[in-house]
Motif scaffolding. Structure first.
Motif, PDB file in Angstrom:
ATOM      1  N   TRP A   1       1.435  -1.123   0.131  1.00 18.76           N
ATOM      2  CA  TRP A   1      -0.058   0.659  -0.300  1.00 18.76           C
ATOM      3  C   TRP A   1       0.801   1.061  -0.102  1.00 18.76           C
ATOM      4  O   TRP A   1       0.520   2.228  -0.972  1.00 18.76           O
TER       5      TRP A   1
ATOM      6  N   ARG B   1     -11.999   1.809  -0.101  1.00 16.26           N
ATOM      7  CA  ARG B   1     -11.210  -0.255  -0.134  1.00 16.26           C
ATOM      8  C   ARG B   1     -10.889  -0.674  -1.127  1.00 16.26           C
ATOM      9  O   ARG B   1     -10.533  -1.295  -1.234  1.00 16.26           O
ATOM     10  N   GLU B   2     -11.584  -0.917  -1.892  1.00 17.19           N
ATOM     11  CA  GLU B   2     -11.794  -1.364  -3.570  1.00 17.19           C
ATOM     12  C   GLU B   2      -9.870  -1.450  -4.144  1.00 17.19           C
ATOM     13  O   GLU B   2      -9.467  -1.891  -4.241  1.00 17.19           O
TER      14      GLU B   2
ATOM     15  N   LEU C   1      -7.459  -2.811  -2.030  1.00 21.19           N
ATOM     16  CA  LEU C   1      -7.515  -4.213  -1.875  1.00 21.19           C
ATOM     17  C   LEU C   1      -7.090  -4.703  -3.469  1.00 21.19           C
ATOM     18  O   LEU C   1      -6.159  -5.968  -3.581  1.00 21.19           O
TER      19      LEU C   1
ATOM     20  N   GLU D   1      -9.308  -6.795   5.283  1.00 26.93           N
ATOM     21  CA  GLU D   1     -10.020  -5.795   4.716  1.00 26.93           C
ATOM     22  C   GLU D   1      -9.737  -4.602   5.763  1.00 26.93           C
ATOM     23  O   GLU D   1     -10.355  -3.644   5.688  1.00 26.93           O
TER      24      GLU D   1
ATOM     25  N   ALA E   1      -7.577  -2.047   3.968  1.00 27.90           N
ATOM     26  CA  ALA E   1      -8.606  -2.007   2.957  1.00 27.90           C
ATOM     27  C   ALA E   1      -9.595  -0.955   3.635  1.00 27.90           C
ATOM     28  O   ALA E   1      -9.494   0.205   3.309  1.00 27.90           O
ATOM     29  N   ARG E   2      -9.791  -1.449   4.544  1.00 26.95           N
ATOM     30  CA  ARG E   2     -10.436  -0.217   5.565  1.00 26.95           C
ATOM     31  C   ARG E   2      -9.889   0.895   6.542  1.00 26.95           C
ATOM     32  O   ARG E   2      -9.900   1.997   7.950  1.00 26.95           O
TER      33      ARG E   2
ATOM     34  N   ARG F   1      -7.835   0.711   8.874  1.00 23.65           N
ATOM     35  CA  ARG F   1      -7.663   0.528  10.624  1.00 23.65           C
ATOM     36  C   ARG F   1      -6.216   0.008  10.547  1.00 23.65           C
ATOM     37  O   ARG F   1      -5.606  -0.358  12.269  1.00 23.65           O
TER      38      ARG F   1
END
Length: 248
Positions: free
Chosen positions: A145, A163-164, A167, A234, A237-238, A240
């Protein structure tokens, strides 16, 4: 198999530790002190844990508490690998969410006897697998990322939701955290005879019983680690477990 607890054990362990440290030092693989520290910690921790387990294994309640402590330590270990303790709450979802459902399935199906002596080591194996998969997936995903931030921004510019976009970058690389478990499962019996199999044989079980036990461990770990990796990706992606370079 029983190991003699006499002086020879201490001598052999000391020789192996010194040899490992010397190889690291002479081979310029890094400083030798991490090897010495790791060995010293292992001796201290296993000695203390062995004494604690004498009491823990006598009670289902103490066993449940010990499993909770194991899970907490696994979460804190993964959190330190992934940017700090502030992520501990979210990482609990990845580690406990992967390990505990599989443990409950094994116990309630009767495959693992509902006795502390059976439940505790099984929990340790599953939680350890979830911890490793979470750490590896998190580190790989966050690295991807951060280093491909330009591609992330390009995906956003093309209209992809954040998010996408994350991912698309992180998922393939983070998924590689499953490779050790996949390789171990694919090659079991051909390259190595894993610990559960050998331990069962040494304990007097038949080869078929040992093989069945090892299958439960290997396939259980695959399920645990798959869930842990999925949840970790996930969470990335969010947002967190970190923010891409240049944001927040």
């Amino acid at each position: 198999m029983r190991v003699d607890l006499g002086p020879s054990l201490a001598v052999v362990l000391l020789l192996l530790t010194v040899a490992a440290a010397a190889v690291v030092r002479l081979g310029a693989l890094g400083p030798p002190h991490p090897v010495l520290t790791a060995a010293a910690r292992a001796v201290l921790q296993l000695t203390l844990i062995s004494l604690v387990l004498l009491a823990v294994l006598r009670s289902a309640g103490w066993t449940a508490l010990f499993i909770t402590v194991m899970c907490a330590v696994a979460v804190l270990t993964a959190a330190r690998r992934l940017g700090g303790l502030r992520h501990s709450g979210w990482l609990t979802l990845a580690i406990a969410g992967g390990a505990l459902p599989v443990l409950l399935l094994l116990v309630f199906s009767g495959i693992v006897p509902p006795q502390p002596i059976a439940v505790l080591p099984t929990a340790g194996i599953l939680i350890g697998g979830a911890m490793t998969a979470t750490s590896q997936a998190g580190r790989r995903g966050l690295h991807e990322w951060h280093t491909r931030h330009g591609e992330y921004e390009a995906a956003l510019a093309l209209g992809l939701p954040p998010r996408e976009a994350v991912l698309e970058l992180c998922r393939p690389t983070a998924g590689q955290a499953l490779l050790p478990a996949l390789d171990q499962t694919r090659t079991v019996g051909l390259v190595t005879l894993p610990g559960a199999f050998v331990g069962m044989l040494l304990g007097g079980a038949t080869p078929l019983e040992a093989g069945a036990t090892q299958l439960v461990v290997l396939i259980g770990l695959l399920a645990v680690e798959a869930v842990a990796v999925l949840v970790t990706v996930e969470l990335i992606a969010r947002g967190r477990l970190g923010t891409p370079r240049g944001e927040g």
